[in-house]
Design an enzyme around this catalytic site. Structure first.
Site, short mmCIF file in Angstrom:
data_model
loop_
_atom_site.label_atom_id
_atom_site.label_comp_id
_atom_site.label_asym_id
_atom_site.label_seq_id
_atom_site.Cartn_x
_atom_site.Cartn_y
_atom_site.Cartn_z
N ARG A 68 0.77 -1.06 0.04
CA ARG A 68 0.02 0.06 0.14
C ARG A 68 0.89 1.13 0.19
O ARG A 68 1.68 1.39 0.85
CB ARG A 68 -1.03 0.05 1.33
CG ARG A 68 -1.77 1.27 1.23
CD ARG A 68 -2.56 1.16 2.56
NE ARG A 68 -3.87 0.31 2.43
CZ ARG A 68 -4.55 -0.03 3.49
NH1 ARG A 68 -3.92 0.60 4.75
NH2 ARG A 68 -5.58 -0.75 3.30
N ARG A 182 -4.81 3.08 17.17
CA ARG A 182 -5.52 2.60 15.91
C ARG A 182 -5.28 3.39 14.69
O ARG A 182 -4.49 4.38 14.89
CB ARG A 182 -7.07 3.02 16.27
CG ARG A 182 -7.99 1.63 15.89
CD ARG A 182 -7.63 0.60 16.28
NE ARG A 182 -8.74 -0.49 15.83
CZ ARG A 182 -8.94 -1.45 14.85
NH1 ARG A 182 -8.14 -0.85 13.70
NH2 ARG A 182 -9.78 -2.12 14.67
N LYS A 183 -5.75 2.97 13.80
CA LYS A 183 -5.69 3.55 12.41
C LYS A 183 -6.24 5.13 12.39
O LYS A 183 -6.80 5.43 13.34
CB LYS A 183 -6.25 2.68 11.19
CG LYS A 183 -7.84 2.70 11.28
CD LYS A 183 -8.46 2.10 10.37
CE LYS A 183 -8.24 2.93 8.92
NZ LYS A 183 -9.26 2.39 8.14
N GLY A 436 -17.10 -5.71 1.46
CA GLY A 436 -17.07 -6.95 1.69
C GLY A 436 -17.21 -7.50 3.10
O GLY A 436 -17.77 -8.68 3.45
N CYS A 441 -14.62 -0.71 4.16
CA CYS A 441 -13.45 0.24 3.30
C CYS A 441 -14.20 0.87 2.03
O CYS A 441 -13.72 1.73 1.51
CB CYS A 441 -12.56 -0.99 2.92
SG CYS A 441 -11.83 -1.66 4.47
N GLY A 442 -15.32 0.20 1.62
CA GLY A 442 -15.79 0.48 0.43
C GLY A 442 -16.85 1.53 0.52
O GLY A 442 -17.53 2.03 -0.44
FE1 SRM Z 1 -9.85 -0.51 4.92
C1 SRM Z 1 -8.87 -3.18 7.31
C2 SRM Z 1 -8.58 -2.37 2.44
C3 SRM Z 1 -9.97 2.22 2.94
C4 SRM Z 1 -11.86 0.63 7.35
N1 SRM Z 1 -8.87 -2.35 4.86
C5 SRM Z 1 -8.32 -3.14 5.93
C6 SRM Z 1 -7.38 -4.13 5.28
C7 SRM Z 1 -6.07 -3.61 5.56
C8 SRM Z 1 -7.64 -5.58 5.87
C9 SRM Z 1 -6.68 -6.48 5.86
O1 SRM Z 1 -5.82 -6.71 6.27
O2 SRM Z 1 -6.88 -7.27 5.02
C10 SRM Z 1 -7.79 -4.35 3.78
C11 SRM Z 1 -6.92 -4.64 3.00
C12 SRM Z 1 -7.19 -5.62 1.84
C13 SRM Z 1 -6.52 -5.61 0.49
O3 SRM Z 1 -5.80 -6.74 0.30
O4 SRM Z 1 -6.77 -4.62 -0.27
C14 SRM Z 1 -8.38 -2.89 3.73
N2 SRM Z 1 -9.37 -0.15 3.35
C15 SRM Z 1 -8.86 -1.11 2.23
C16 SRM Z 1 -9.09 -0.43 0.87
C17 SRM Z 1 -7.84 -0.87 -0.07
C18 SRM Z 1 -10.32 -0.56 0.12
C19 SRM Z 1 -10.41 -0.27 -1.30
O5 SRM Z 1 -10.43 -1.31 -2.10
O6 SRM Z 1 -10.15 0.81 -1.72
C20 SRM Z 1 -8.73 0.81 1.08
C21 SRM Z 1 -7.42 1.66 1.38
C22 SRM Z 1 -7.21 2.92 1.48
C23 SRM Z 1 -5.75 3.46 1.51
O7 SRM Z 1 -5.42 3.68 0.47
O8 SRM Z 1 -5.33 3.37 2.70
C24 SRM Z 1 -9.48 1.06 2.37
N3 SRM Z 1 -10.92 1.13 5.24
C25 SRM Z 1 -10.84 2.00 4.02
C26 SRM Z 1 -12.00 3.12 4.55
C27 SRM Z 1 -12.36 4.33 3.73
C28 SRM Z 1 -11.74 5.44 4.00
O9 SRM Z 1 -10.74 5.73 4.73
O10 SRM Z 1 -12.26 6.60 3.53
C29 SRM Z 1 -12.27 2.71 5.81
C30 SRM Z 1 -13.40 3.29 6.61
C31 SRM Z 1 -13.40 4.51 7.23
C32 SRM Z 1 -12.22 4.48 8.43
O11 SRM Z 1 -11.26 3.88 8.68
O12 SRM Z 1 -12.81 5.00 9.51
C33 SRM Z 1 -11.66 1.56 6.30
N4 SRM Z 1 -10.16 -1.11 6.93
C34 SRM Z 1 -11.25 -0.42 7.87
C35 SRM Z 1 -11.25 -0.96 8.88
C36 SRM Z 1 -12.31 -0.65 10.12
C37 SRM Z 1 -11.47 0.25 11.03
C38 SRM Z 1 -12.04 0.27 12.48
O13 SRM Z 1 -11.67 1.27 13.21
O14 SRM Z 1 -12.42 -0.79 12.84
C39 SRM Z 1 -10.53 -2.11 8.88
C40 SRM Z 1 -10.06 -3.10 10.16
C41 SRM Z 1 -9.07 -2.76 10.87
O15 SRM Z 1 -8.47 -1.56 10.78
O16 SRM Z 1 -8.98 -3.46 11.91
C42 SRM Z 1 -9.83 -2.06 7.46
FE1 SF4 Z 2 -13.78 -5.93 4.52
FE2 SF4 Z 2 -12.08 -4.00 3.98
FE3 SF4 Z 2 -11.64 -6.19 3.50
FE4 SF4 Z 2 -13.59 -5.07 2.10
S1 SF4 Z 2 -11.52 -4.69 2.03
S2 SF4 Z 2 -13.61 -7.12 2.64
S3 SF4 Z 2 -14.46 -3.98 3.70
S4 SF4 Z 2 -11.63 -5.24 5.50
#
Ligand code: SRM
Ligand code: SF4
Length: 517
Positions: A68, A182-183, A436, A441-442
């Site tokens: 990333r 946290r993030k 998903g 994240c979506g």
């Molecule tokens: Fe996300 C965790 C993908 C934007 C909320 N997110 C993850 C992980 C890292 C989980 C993992 O280890 O597998 C996903 C990686 C999957 C992969 O292989 O791609 C993942 N998040 C994404 C992305 C790639 C979605 C996308 O297809 O665009 C986005 C990457 C953004 C970036 O460039 O950094 C992405 N994630 C978001 C957003 C949207 C935003 O930021 O506007 C959110 C909701 C907003 C927020 O964070 O408040 C989001 N992601 C989460 C969460 C829930 C956070 C929480 O406080 O519980 C997780 C789980 C966690 O962090 O424990 C998570």
């Molecule tokens: Fe869940 Fe984020 Fe993974 Fe999508 S990319 S399946 S919303 S953790």
């Protein structure tokens, strides 16, 4: 280190692993990891600490990591894009680059053996992926048409870079901010349409005038998680652009020192704001900054609906245009990246911008080059005039690579929208967001129609399904959509979406449309 940190009675698994060894420490061990390979690595380093460098172990595709990036304000040059293309090209069919919902790239197929070389190439090209995962600040988002939009109020590009440099020590890694509870998400809006989704960030800077002076009202605490989703709340603070970096630094320091760490489901900034109240939160930030902060301007300047930037638009620079092209669910292959880099060089200024809708923009295209650009084969694949249903389709990664996923998303989203497009015609874009799992994240809560993966039971079988979200509004007066129907099996989804599109979004069944004479 801090009161809250040192007094935590029982550390949860993640606090423990951070306390044992800072995530950034693995930077010094990369050559060793590359030598021994992913199977021989210490599991905590491999599965968790590598994320401090932006390298994500994927249990779904073991041995094939995700990388990333960090692209402040979503901007990348054609030369940098070509480097990313070369990196994923090495991995053949397993190499992709996905545009993310934070204006960023994630690369796929990466082998740990190659990471030291990849990082050298990043360093030489001014790229970094540092601190992009786990308990770090994510990509800093900014207006995707900063500096080129005739109506913009402030060019956010430089600020986004400065905030990133402060957090990451100019991409070298900054231990000051590698152990947040946290993030953390930061967005800076410079236009009137809130194209960064300010309301879903832990800190958002929203344009606002105070006595005719330009600055930003500060919103705090917005976040999505499986447990709770909240829009950001006003901090009742107004800052000038010069104060933005200091403001981020102070809020991050207060959050690092006092944020709740015992339960990871209750660790995002909003939980601290809940516990303290906004007054105390503001006063702690003031104490750190060393002076009192100016109260928020009475109104902000987010006055428009959100734009998606797809299409051809005149820039503020006479004779130049930006061209927004639609990338289905953000997925690009190596050849696409090469083509994109060439497009930006031949027709633009060698710059590419990404949007939170997972699309890209080629800026600085002279009037005289526009029609030639639009004739390029790549514009057939990535259209400047996509169908209104595909146009606003967004999808998270889903089960193809993400082990949190309850369903497959990207491929399903594209297949289903094509089927719906075959049957329906719609006069306006409808924002359909797939995610998903409940991590969101979506961003289904910012969509007209949000689809969140779940498992459902039907006829004694466990199937992939979705919970349906509706009512998310973006831009001016943005507010979050909510779940209106639970547990729809994906195999039953098409007629349900078709009805919603017809009844609530004015879509017409093609069969019923008057036939042109
Ligand atoms: Fe996300 C965790 C993908 C934007 C909320 N997110 C993850 C992980 C890292 C989980 C993992 O280890 O597998 C996903 C990686 C999957 C992969 O292989 O791609 C993942 N998040 C994404 C992305 C790639 C979605 C996308 O297809 O665009 C986005 C990457 C953004 C970036 O460039 O950094 C992405 N994630 C978001 C957003 C949207 C935003 O930021 O506007 C959110 C909701 C907003 C927020 O964070 O408040 C989001 N992601 C989460 C969460 C829930 C956070 C929480 O406080 O519980 C997780 C789980 C966690 O962090 O424990 C998570
Ligand atoms: Fe869940 Fe984020 Fe993974 Fe999508 S990319 S399946 S919303 S953790």
């Amino acid at each position: 280190m801090t009161d809250t940190l040192s007094s935590a009675v029982t550390l949860n698994k993640f606090e423990k692993l951070k306390a044992e060894k800072d995530g950034l420490a693995v930077k010094a061990e990369l050559d060793h990891f590359a030598q021994i390979g992913w199977e021989a690595m210490d599991e905590t380093d491999r599965d968790h600490r590598l994320k401090w460098l932006g390298v994500f172990f994927r249990p779904v595709t073991p041995g094939r990591f995700m990388l990333r990036m960090r692209l402040p304000n979503g901007i990348i040059t054609s030369a940098q894009t070509r480097i990313l293309a070369e990196i994923v090209q090495r991995y053949g069919e397993e190499g992709y680059a996905d545009i993310t919902t934070r204006q960023n790239f994630q690369l796929r197929g990466i082998r740990i053996e190659d990471v030291p070389d990849i990082f050298n190439r990043f360093e030489n090209a001014g790229l970094t992926s540092v601190q992009s995962g786990m308990d770090n600040v994510r990509n800093i988002t900014g207006s995707p048409v900063a500096g080129i939009d005739g109506d913009e109020l402030f060019d956010t590009r430089e600020l986004a870079i400065q905030v990133q440099d402060m957090i990451t020590n100019h991409g070298q890694g900054n231990p000051e901010f590698t152990n947040l509870p946290r993030k953390f998400n930061i967005a800076i809006a410079g236009c009137r349409d809130n194209s960064v989704h300010a309301e879903i960030n832990d800190i958002a800077f929203v344009p606002a005038y105070q006595n005719s002076v330009f600055g930003f009202n500060v919103l705090v605490g917005g976040f999505f998680s499986a447990k709770r989703c909240e829009a950001a709340v006003p901090m009742d603070v107004w800052v000038t652009p010069d104060d933005v970096v200091g403001m981020c630094e102070s809020i991050l320091t207060v959050y690092r020192n006092h944020g709740l760490r015992a339960n990871r489901q209750k660790s995002r900034l909003m939980w601290l704001i809940d516990e303290w109240g906004i007054e105390k939160f503001r006063s702690e930030v003031e104490q750190h900054i060393g002076h009192s902060l100016q109260r928020a301007a009475l109104k902000d300047e987010i006055l428009w609906d959100k734009r998606d930037h797809i299409g051809v638009y005149a820039q503020k620079q006479p004779g130049l245009n930006y061209v927004g092209l639609h990338v289905p669910v953000g997925r690009l292959f190596a050849q696409d990246l090469f083509d994109l880099a060439r497009l930006a060089e031949v027709y633009g200024s060698g710059e590419i911008r990404l949007t939170v809708e997972q699309n890209f923009i080629v800026p600085n295209v002279p009037d005289s080059r526009l029609s030639a650009l639009l004739d390029e084969a790549i514009v057939e694949r990535f259209s400047h005039q996509p169908n209104n249903l595909s146009r606003a389709l967004v999808s998270c990664t889903g089960s193809q690579f993400c082990n949190f996923a309850l369903i497959e998303t990207k491929n399903r989203a594209v297949a289903l929208i094509k089927e719906l497009e075959a049957e329906l015609s719609c006069d306006r874009p409808v924002r359909i967001h797939w995610t998903g799992c409940p991590n969101s994240c979506g961003q289904p809560q910012v969509a007209d129609i949000g689809l969140m993966g779940t498992k459902v039971r039907k006829d004694g079988r466990t199937l992939e399904g979705v919970d349906l979200y509706m009512g998310g509004t973006v831009g001016k007066d943005a507010h979050l959509g909510t779940c209106v129907r639970k547990g729809i099996p994906c195999e039953d989804l098409k007629p349900i979406l078709r009805d919603i599109l017809v009844e609530q979004f004015g879509a017409h069944l093609k069969a019923e449309m008057p036939i042109a004479q």
